[in-house]
Design a protein around this motif. Structure first.
Motif, PDB file in Angstrom:
ATOM      1  N   GLY A 369      54.287  26.231 -38.274  1.00 23.24           N
ATOM      2  CA  GLY A 369      53.998  26.446 -36.858  1.00 23.24           C
ATOM      3  C   GLY A 369      53.128  25.330 -36.320  1.00 23.24           C
ATOM      4  O   GLY A 369      52.137  24.937 -36.950  1.00 23.24           O
ATOM      5  N   THR A 370      53.487  24.775 -35.159  1.00 28.03           N
ATOM      6  CA  THR A 370      52.701  23.701 -34.542  1.00 28.03           C
ATOM      7  C   THR A 370      52.412  24.044 -33.093  1.00 28.03           C
ATOM      8  O   THR A 370      53.243  24.636 -32.399  1.00 28.03           O
ATOM      9  CB  THR A 370      53.441  22.349 -34.597  1.00 28.03           C
ATOM     10  N   GLY A 371      51.217  23.664 -32.635  1.00 29.20           N
ATOM     11  CA  GLY A 371      50.860  23.791 -31.231  1.00 29.20           C
ATOM     12  C   GLY A 371      50.787  22.418 -30.601  1.00 29.20           C
ATOM     13  O   GLY A 371      50.524  21.413 -31.284  1.00 29.20           O
ATOM     14  N   THR A 372      51.011  22.339 -29.304  1.00 27.99           N
ATOM     15  CA  THR A 372      51.091  21.046 -28.632  1.00 27.99           C
ATOM     16  C   THR A 372      50.153  20.997 -27.425  1.00 27.99           C
ATOM     17  O   THR A 372      49.713  22.031 -26.909  1.00 27.99           O
ATOM     18  CB  THR A 372      52.527  20.761 -28.149  1.00 27.99           C
ATOM     19  N   ALA A 373      49.881  19.786 -26.992  1.00 28.43           N
ATOM     20  CA  ALA A 373      49.072  19.597 -25.792  1.00 28.43           C
ATOM     21  C   ALA A 373      49.826  20.006 -24.541  1.00 28.43           C
ATOM     22  O   ALA A 373      49.225  20.167 -23.469  1.00 28.43           O
ATOM     23  CB  ALA A 373      48.641  18.133 -25.691  1.00 28.43           C
ATOM     24  N   GLN A 374      51.145  20.173 -24.647  1.00 29.40           N
ATOM     25  CA  GLN A 374      51.981  20.564 -23.513  1.00 29.40           C
ATOM     26  C   GLN A 374      52.187  22.086 -23.441  1.00 29.40           C
ATOM     27  O   GLN A 374      53.134  22.546 -22.805  1.00 29.40           O
ATOM     28  CB  GLN A 374      53.334  19.857 -23.597  1.00 29.40           C
ATOM     29  N   SER A 375      51.327  22.869 -24.127  1.00 27.23           N
ATOM     30  CA  SER A 375      51.309  24.339 -24.060  1.00 27.23           C
ATOM     31  C   SER A 375      52.494  24.990 -24.760  1.00 27.23           C
ATOM     32  O   SER A 375      52.756  26.181 -24.557  1.00 27.23           O
ATOM     33  CB  SER A 375      51.248  24.821 -22.599  1.00 27.23           C
ATOM     34  N   ILE A 376      53.204  24.251 -25.590  1.00 29.53           N
ATOM     35  CA  ILE A 376      54.374  24.784 -26.290  1.00 29.53           C
ATOM     36  C   ILE A 376      54.018  25.015 -27.760  1.00 29.53           C
ATOM     37  O   ILE A 376      53.368  24.180 -28.396  1.00 29.53           O
ATOM     38  CB  ILE A 376      55.573  23.823 -26.193  1.00 29.53           C
ATOM     39  N   VAL A 377      54.465  26.150 -28.306  1.00 33.33           N
ATOM     40  CA  VAL A 377      54.360  26.438 -29.737  1.00 33.33           C
ATOM     41  C   VAL A 377      55.735  26.221 -30.349  1.00 33.33           C
ATOM     42  O   VAL A 377      56.731  26.761 -29.858  1.00 33.33           O
ATOM     43  CB  VAL A 377      53.883  27.886 -29.984  1.00 33.33           C
ATOM     44  N   LYS A 378      55.787  25.403 -31.420  1.00 31.43           N
ATOM     45  CA  LYS A 378      57.072  25.097 -32.050  1.00 31.43           C
ATOM     46  C   LYS A 378      57.077  25.605 -33.487  1.00 31.43           C
ATOM     47  O   LYS A 378      56.097  25.455 -34.216  1.00 31.43           O
ATOM     48  CB  LYS A 378      57.331  23.591 -32.044  1.00 31.43           C
ATOM     49  N   ILE A 379      58.199  26.200 -33.863  1.00 31.27           N
ATOM     50  CA  ILE A 379      58.395  26.697 -35.223  1.00 31.27           C
ATOM     51  C   ILE A 379      59.435  25.813 -35.902  1.00 31.27           C
ATOM     52  O   ILE A 379      60.514  25.573 -35.349  1.00 31.27           O
ATOM     53  CB  ILE A 379      58.856  28.173 -35.225  1.00 31.27           C
ATOM     54  N   TRP A 380      59.108  25.337 -37.128  1.00 34.20           N
ATOM     55  CA  TRP A 380      59.959  24.383 -37.847  1.00 34.20           C
ATOM     56  C   TRP A 380      60.442  24.961 -39.175  1.00 34.20           C
ATOM     57  O   TRP A 380      59.702  25.680 -39.852  1.00 34.20           O
ATOM     58  CB  TRP A 380      59.197  23.093 -38.133  1.00 34.20           C
ATOM     59  N   ASP A 381      61.674  24.621 -39.530  1.00 35.73           N
ATOM     60  CA  ASP A 381      62.188  24.868 -40.876  1.00 35.73           C
ATOM     61  C   ASP A 381      61.770  23.674 -41.733  1.00 35.73           C
ATOM     62  O   ASP A 381      62.201  22.545 -41.491  1.00 35.73           O
ATOM     63  CB  ASP A 381      63.710  25.012 -40.845  1.00 35.73           C
ATOM     64  N   VAL A 382      60.910  23.915 -42.727  1.00 39.90           N
ATOM     65  CA  VAL A 382      60.359  22.807 -43.507  1.00 39.90           C
ATOM     66  C   VAL A 382      61.454  22.112 -44.324  1.00 39.90           C
ATOM     67  O   VAL A 382      61.433  20.884 -44.479  1.00 39.90           O
ATOM     68  CB  VAL A 382      59.226  23.318 -44.432  1.00 39.90           C
ATOM     69  N   LYS A 383      62.408  22.858 -44.818  1.00 38.85           N
ATOM     70  CA  LYS A 383      63.436  22.249 -45.667  1.00 38.85           C
ATOM     71  C   LYS A 383      64.255  21.202 -44.910  1.00 38.85           C
ATOM     72  O   LYS A 383      64.546  20.127 -45.422  1.00 38.85           O
ATOM     73  CB  LYS A 383      64.363  23.337 -46.227  1.00 38.85           C
ATOM     74  N   SER A 384      64.640  21.513 -43.680  1.00 41.10           N
ATOM     75  CA  SER A 384      65.475  20.587 -42.904  1.00 41.10           C
ATOM     76  C   SER A 384      64.698  19.815 -41.858  1.00 41.10           C
ATOM     77  O   SER A 384      65.248  18.942 -41.198  1.00 41.10           O
ATOM     78  CB  SER A 384      66.602  21.357 -42.212  1.00 41.10           C
ATOM     79  N   GLN A 385      63.409  20.146 -41.704  1.00 35.58           N
ATOM     80  CA  GLN A 385      62.564  19.567 -40.656  1.00 35.58           C
ATOM     81  C   GLN A 385      63.184  19.755 -39.268  1.00 35.58           C
ATOM     82  O   GLN A 385      63.074  18.889 -38.390  1.00 35.58           O
ATOM     83  CB  GLN A 385      62.284  18.077 -40.905  1.00 35.58           C
ATOM     84  N   ALA A 386      63.820  20.882 -39.073  1.00 32.47           N
ATOM     85  CA  ALA A 386      64.457  21.185 -37.793  1.00 32.47           C
ATOM     86  C   ALA A 386      63.585  22.150 -36.999  1.00 32.47           C
ATOM     87  O   ALA A 386      63.000  23.082 -37.561  1.00 32.47           O
ATOM     88  CB  ALA A 386      65.841  21.788 -38.017  1.00 32.47           C
ATOM     89  N   ASN A 387      63.522  21.933 -35.702  1.00 31.43           N
ATOM     90  CA  ASN A 387      62.796  22.828 -34.806  1.00 31.43           C
ATOM     91  C   ASN A 387      63.694  24.029 -34.519  1.00 31.43           C
ATOM     92  O   ASN A 387      64.716  23.918 -33.853  1.00 31.43           O
ATOM     93  CB  ASN A 387      62.432  22.091 -33.525  1.00 31.43           C
ATOM     94  N   VAL A 388      63.284  25.211 -35.032  1.00 30.00           N
ATOM     95  CA  VAL A 388      64.150  26.384 -34.952  1.00 30.00           C
ATOM     96  C   VAL A 388      63.745  27.343 -33.839  1.00 30.00           C
ATOM     97  O   VAL A 388      64.511  28.253 -33.497  1.00 30.00           O
ATOM     98  CB  VAL A 388      64.170  27.132 -36.300  1.00 30.00           C
ATOM     99  N   ALA A 389      62.550  27.185 -33.260  1.00 28.84           N
ATOM    100  CA  ALA A 389      62.134  28.090 -32.183  1.00 28.84           C
ATOM    101  C   ALA A 389      61.021  27.438 -31.377  1.00 28.84           C
ATOM    102  O   ALA A 389      60.258  26.607 -31.888  1.00 28.84           O
ATOM    103  CB  ALA A 389      61.667  29.428 -32.746  1.00 28.84           C
ATOM    104  N   LYS A 390      60.945  27.818 -30.099  1.00 27.40           N
ATOM    105  CA  LYS A 390      59.880  27.354 -29.214  1.00 27.40           C
ATOM    106  C   LYS A 390      59.336  28.539 -28.439  1.00 27.40           C
ATOM    107  O   LYS A 390      60.092  29.378 -27.957  1.00 27.40           O
ATOM    108  CB  LYS A 390      60.408  26.305 -28.214  1.00 27.40           C
ATOM    109  N   PHE A 391      58.011  28.601 -28.335  1.00 25.76           N
ATOM    110  CA  PHE A 391      57.357  29.654 -27.569  1.00 25.76           C
ATOM    111  C   PHE A 391      56.589  29.022 -26.420  1.00 25.76           C
ATOM    112  O   PHE A 391      55.742  28.150 -26.630  1.00 25.76           O
ATOM    113  CB  PHE A 391      56.373  30.451 -28.445  1.00 25.76           C
ATOM    114  N   GLY A 392      56.860  29.457 -25.203  1.00 25.62           N
ATOM    115  CA  GLY A 392      56.133  28.995 -24.034  1.00 25.62           C
ATOM    116  C   GLY A 392      55.330  30.136 -23.421  1.00 25.62           C
ATOM    117  O   GLY A 392      55.390  31.271 -23.876  1.00 25.62           O
TER     118      GLY A 392
END
Length: 522
Positions: A369-392
């Motif tokens: 799980g990562t948080g950003t300065a642009q107010s978005i929370v991003k969820i990543w699949d570590v195996k593929s390094q793909a962004n699988v979900a975004k929370f605004g």
């Protein structure tokens, strides 16, 4: 008679035809040449208007003090004293000049020695680097299919790597992915059998928490603790400060174990690596450092990682304790091998360039799980390094993210407060309106939630539909009005709080601040 200008007896007397006044020849001639008029009356004058006077040789009277033997002796004594004083002054000036010259020569000699030593160290470093490069195996070329992803991509282009652009990334190998998958399976199986420990502090105990101690760990000229972590097995607290240092504090003894110095700017994140004597620090100086304990108990820097081109805001350790992730304002996060310090993958979301301000691994280790300065929370699949979900939905930069031990709750903090997310349905199910929330943290059992803002709030966790009841509000005793970090101690027997002053504060049951008893209870 005396000269009308000097008031003394003239040696070459002259008289003015017009005014009849007596002058010294050289003085009146110069005055007429310069001004063309009489110095006394102001009438116009030329050199033809003055007439020399013939007189006998004028003998000036001697001064009274030179007209007798005592007067002469007094004059000689005065001259002698003046000579002695002048000689003494010259000797002092000579002594000072000699000292300054000696000091300058010493500095020059020391500078020459330092330059020679640095040149030798530079040459030795170049030689060791050349030998290391010769011994390194060839880096396999990463395929295009593995470099580009549907929702995210690895930042492999030289132009995207900042100061370390020439480094190629090995990528997360199949062996590493297998190791991550096996760890996830084992932890998921254990979670199904997980029970709340009987030694966990009760709600009644948390309601009685008060400040037990306060410890000034950081410098007074740059106060402020920006990050914190607790090693539960040894009850050691690590803090990262605005004063560029990290401090390891033994809570049972109340002693500082080690102060980690090396960063040039504030320490933004700090993490222990399992039970190993390893500590990770991230800093605004764009680096991540890996610290290890030496035989004398002090910690030294083993690796300085410079893969980011902007401030590094977060580090988080994988459950295997072999890998970790750093997140930076350069729009990338890096996946590292802990033992070697190698960056295996540097990841950016090609569809949405954002600045990462927070990061945390899911307890099972396959989700980041990562948080950003642009107010978005991003969820990543570590195996593929793909962004699988975004929370605004947040307002302002995400300051903290925390996964619950139950595996399906995520808490995020931002300037507008704290939001709780259900990872099974990927939606927000509860919001706490605490402006300027700086930190949010689930305890290790997943039973309690702590929020640090203008004060510290502790909640009892519940289900999605049930109410999350507040247990305790702890005041920010720093006087700054800004609590920056909150962490639960072993079995939640105490709560550690950091603020924008230099003090670490411990809250617990009154009378339970005996360090040995606390350590045994935990």
């Amino acid at each position: 008679m005396n000269c009308a200008i000097s008031g003394e007896v003239p040696e070459e007397p002259v008289v003015s035809k017009k005014s009849g006044l007596l002058y010294e020849k050289r003085l009146i001639e110069r005055h007429i040449s310069d001004y063309g008029k009489c110095p006394v009356t102001g009438e116009p004058h030329t050199l033809e208007d003055i007439v020399p006077i013939k007189t006998g040789k004028i003998v000036k009277p001697k001064a009274l003090h030179a007209a007798s033997i005592p007067g002469l002796l007094g004059a000689f004594q005065t001259e002698w004293d003046s000579l002695i004083l002048s000689n003494f002054s010259l000797e002092q000036q000579l002594h000072t000049a000699r000292q300054e010259l000696s000091h300058a020569l010493y500095q020059h000699d020391a500078a020459c020695r330092v330059i020679a030593r640095l040149k030798n160290e530079r040459d030795e470093s170049r030689q060791l680097l050349a030998e290391a490069e010769r011994q390194l195996p060839a880096v396999p070329e990463v395929s295009t299919a593995n470099a580009a992803l549907s929702n995210g991509k690895r930042a492999m282009d030289d132009g995207e790597q900042g100061p370390d652009a020439k480094k190629m990334r090995l990528g997360i190998s199949a062996e590493v992915i297998t190791e991550l998958t096996d760890c996830n399976a084992a932890l998921s199986q254990q979670r199904k059998k997980r029970q709340i420990p009987k030694t966990l502090a009760s709600i009644d105990a948390l309601e009685k928490f008060t400040q037990l101690s306060s410890h000034p760990l950081h410098k007074t000229n740059k106060p402020g603790i920006f990050s914190m972590d607790i090693l539960h097995s040894k009850d050691i607290i690590a803090t990262g400060g605005i004063d560029t240092t990290a401090v390891l504090f033994d809570r049972p003894s109340g002693q500082i174990l080690s102060t980690l110095t090396g960063h040039s700017k504030k320490v933004t994140s700090i993490k222990f690596v399992g039970d190993a004597d390893l500590v990770l620090t991230a800093s605004s100086d764009k680096t991540v450092r890996i610290w290890g304990s030496s035989e004398d108990g002090n910690y030294s820097c083993r690796h300085t990682l410079k893969d980011h081109s902007a401030e590094v805001r977060a580090v988080t350790v994988h459950a295997t304790n072999k890998y970790f992730v750093s997140a930076s304002l350069d729009s990338t996060w890096c996946f590292y091998d802990l033992s070697s310090g190698l960056c295996l993958a540097q990841v950016t979301d090609g569809s949405d360039e954002v600045d990462y301000t927070a990061a945390a691994f899911h307890p099972d280790g396959l989700i980041l799980g990562t948080g950003t300065a642009q107010s978005i929370v991003k969820i990543w699949d570590v195996k593929s390094q793909a962004n699988v979900a975004k929370f605004g939905g947040h307002t302002g930069a995400i300051t903290s993210v925390s996964f619950s031990e139950n595996g399906y709750f995520l808490a995020t903090a931002a300037l507008d407060g704290v939001r709780l997310w259900d990872l099974r349905k990927l939606k927000n199910f509860r919001t706490f309106d605490f402006p300027d929330a700086n930190s949010v943290e689930f305890d290790h059992s997943g039973s309690y939630l702590g929020i640090a803002a203008s004060d510290i709030r502790v909640f009892q966790t519940a289900s999605v539909k049930a109410e999350w009841n507040p247990i305790k509000t702890l005041p920010d005793l720093s006087g700054t009005g800004k609590a920056t970090c909150v962490k639960f101690g072993p079995d939640s027997k105490y709560i550690a709080v950091a603020s924008m002053d230099r003090n670490l504060r411990i809250f617990g049951l009154p009378g339970d601040d005996n360090t040995e008893d606390s350590a045994q209870d935990s």
